[in-house]
Design an enzyme around this catalytic site. Sequence first.
Site, mmCIF file in Angstrom:
data_model
loop_
_atom_site.group_PDB
_atom_site.id
_atom_site.type_symbol
_atom_site.label_atom_id
_atom_site.label_comp_id
_atom_site.label_asym_id
_atom_site.label_seq_id
_atom_site.Cartn_x
_atom_site.Cartn_y
_atom_site.Cartn_z
ATOM 1 N N MET A 30 4.274 -6.734 -3.584
ATOM 2 C CA MET A 30 5.376 -6.855 -2.625
ATOM 3 C C MET A 30 4.872 -6.557 -1.206
ATOM 4 O O MET A 30 5.681 -6.341 -0.294
ATOM 5 C CB MET A 30 6.521 -5.911 -2.999
ATOM 6 C CG MET A 30 7.088 -6.255 -4.382
ATOM 7 S SD MET A 30 8.788 -5.739 -4.625
ATOM 8 C CE MET A 30 8.648 -3.983 -4.456
ATOM 9 N N HIS A 37 -3.528 -1.431 -4.009
ATOM 10 C CA HIS A 37 -3.549 -2.894 -4.096
ATOM 11 C C HIS A 37 -4.990 -3.413 -3.929
ATOM 12 O O HIS A 37 -5.414 -4.329 -4.644
ATOM 13 C CB HIS A 37 -2.691 -3.516 -2.991
ATOM 14 C CG HIS A 37 -1.244 -3.136 -3.027
ATOM 15 N ND1 HIS A 37 -0.652 -2.379 -2.053
ATOM 16 C CD2 HIS A 37 -0.258 -3.434 -3.920
ATOM 17 C CE1 HIS A 37 0.642 -2.220 -2.337
ATOM 18 N NE2 HIS A 37 0.906 -2.840 -3.459
ATOM 19 N N ASP A 150 2.692 1.546 -12.107
ATOM 20 C CA ASP A 150 3.981 1.078 -12.626
ATOM 21 C C ASP A 150 3.794 0.833 -14.126
ATOM 22 O O ASP A 150 3.746 -0.305 -14.590
ATOM 23 C CB ASP A 150 4.404 -0.194 -11.890
ATOM 24 C CG ASP A 150 4.556 0.047 -10.403
ATOM 25 O OD1 ASP A 150 5.637 0.448 -9.976
ATOM 26 O OD2 ASP A 150 3.562 -0.121 -9.661
ATOM 27 N N VAL A 176 -4.541 4.656 -8.150
ATOM 28 C CA VAL A 176 -5.320 5.152 -7.011
ATOM 29 C C VAL A 176 -4.471 6.189 -6.283
ATOM 30 O O VAL A 176 -3.288 5.948 -5.980
ATOM 31 C CB VAL A 176 -5.708 4.004 -6.056
ATOM 32 C CG1 VAL A 176 -6.459 4.539 -4.844
ATOM 33 C CG2 VAL A 176 -6.557 2.975 -6.797
ATOM 34 N N MET A 184 -0.752 6.516 -4.471
ATOM 35 C CA MET A 184 -0.474 5.630 -3.339
ATOM 36 C C MET A 184 0.697 4.710 -3.673
ATOM 37 O O MET A 184 0.837 4.235 -4.797
ATOM 38 C CB MET A 184 -1.703 4.798 -3.001
ATOM 39 C CG MET A 184 -2.793 5.629 -2.395
ATOM 40 S SD MET A 184 -4.039 4.595 -1.668
ATOM 41 C CE MET A 184 -5.234 5.860 -1.227
ATOM 42 N N SER A 185 1.545 4.477 -2.665
ATOM 43 C CA SER A 185 2.711 3.618 -2.834
ATOM 44 C C SER A 185 3.145 3.131 -1.465
ATOM 45 O O SER A 185 3.089 3.893 -0.487
ATOM 46 C CB SER A 185 3.851 4.419 -3.485
ATOM 47 O OG SER A 185 5.076 3.740 -3.333
HETATM 48 P P1 AMP Z 1 3.902 -3.323 -5.494
HETATM 49 O O1 AMP Z 1 3.480 -4.009 -4.247
HETATM 50 O O2 AMP Z 1 4.288 -1.887 -5.281
HETATM 51 O O3 AMP Z 1 4.889 -4.110 -6.296
HETATM 52 O O4 AMP Z 1 2.603 -3.227 -6.404
HETATM 53 C C1 AMP Z 1 1.840 -4.358 -6.713
HETATM 54 C C2 AMP Z 1 0.814 -4.008 -7.750
HETATM 55 O O5 AMP Z 1 -0.029 -2.959 -7.261
HETATM 56 C C3 AMP Z 1 1.444 -3.473 -9.048
HETATM 57 O O6 AMP Z 1 0.713 -3.980 -10.158
HETATM 58 C C4 AMP Z 1 1.282 -1.990 -8.914
HETATM 59 O O7 AMP Z 1 1.235 -1.303 -10.146
HETATM 60 C C5 AMP Z 1 -0.046 -1.900 -8.186
HETATM 61 N N1 AMP Z 1 -0.152 -0.609 -7.507
HETATM 62 C C6 AMP Z 1 0.722 -0.076 -6.619
HETATM 63 N N2 AMP Z 1 0.329 1.160 -6.255
HETATM 64 C C7 AMP Z 1 -0.817 1.416 -6.938
HETATM 65 C C8 AMP Z 1 -1.704 2.536 -7.015
HETATM 66 N N3 AMP Z 1 -1.505 3.642 -6.323
HETATM 67 N N4 AMP Z 1 -2.779 2.425 -7.819
HETATM 68 C C9 AMP Z 1 -2.999 1.313 -8.558
HETATM 69 N N5 AMP Z 1 -2.207 0.223 -8.526
HETATM 70 C C10 AMP Z 1 -1.120 0.277 -7.735
#
Ligand code: AMP
Length: 283
Positions: A30, A37, A150, A176, A184-185
Amino acid sequence: MKIITTIEEMQQTAITLKRLGKRIAFVPTMGFLHEGHASLLRAGRRLGDILVLSIFVNPIQFGQNEDLGRYPRDMEADCRIAAESGVDIVFTPAAAGMYPPGFQTSITVRDLSLPLCGASRPGHFDGVATVVTKLFNICQPDTALFGNKDYQQLAVIRRMTADLSLRVAIVGMPIVREEDGLAMSSRNSYLSPEQLQSALCLSRAIRLVRQRYAGGEHSASILLAAARELILAEPAAVIDYLELRDSASLATVDLVSDSTLFALAVKIGTTRLIDNTVLGDTP
Ligand code: AMP
């Protein structure tokens, strides 16, 4: 690096690449990219001839009172990280293209979608499963990478991929974390410096449960009580859920083992954060 915004061009490009014998690795996100990422992108770079990144804030996976309207976006920074990570194609469709008037189809992965985040966010995993199916059909990946951050989402996607006989290999990647332990988020950007400190209670709870388990405590209720006490000591934190479940079926467990998932969701102010660990995995 090419940026594609229409479904037709992306699908046609993917079909052409496949005809040329290219293997496509795919990382759906997203946006508002961070090192989590980037770790998926670097792994994807090694797994495919062509690396496709999608950036799409998927409206149908957000509930009515959730943060769709304010979800952070920074296309310029995202493109910089994508280019540094070896991305060949960034696919950024418009919501109106993905969900045109009359759209009415939904994918439900029944049981795995019910507990944990599914209980707090009804319909969330239907939105995730539906958009991932669409993205797979559009981008035609041989391999798709997802983060364990997730955990339930990854479980839902693995199940859906197997159940629907989709021809894509699903790869899960480790969480990560920041140096202080915070997972991380993109949503961490909502937090003030004080809230970032409060948010450390999630990773501390994970460390505590792992330590107590390694020390021989196998009772789920005792481990959960310890984690709850740690989080309740943080005044800014409100627990959404704290659970110990089987890492494959997501069924609740009374006695934990190496294959038990500890997962939690905690609100810091208005920001809902999630984290998890599988007790037998290296942290
Ligand atoms: P998102 O943009 O939050 O929907 O995440 C996109 C992808 O990145 C998903 O597969 C998440 O699980 C992965 N992701 C997000 N944060 C992390 C993290 N801290 N470590 C590893 N993968 C992540």
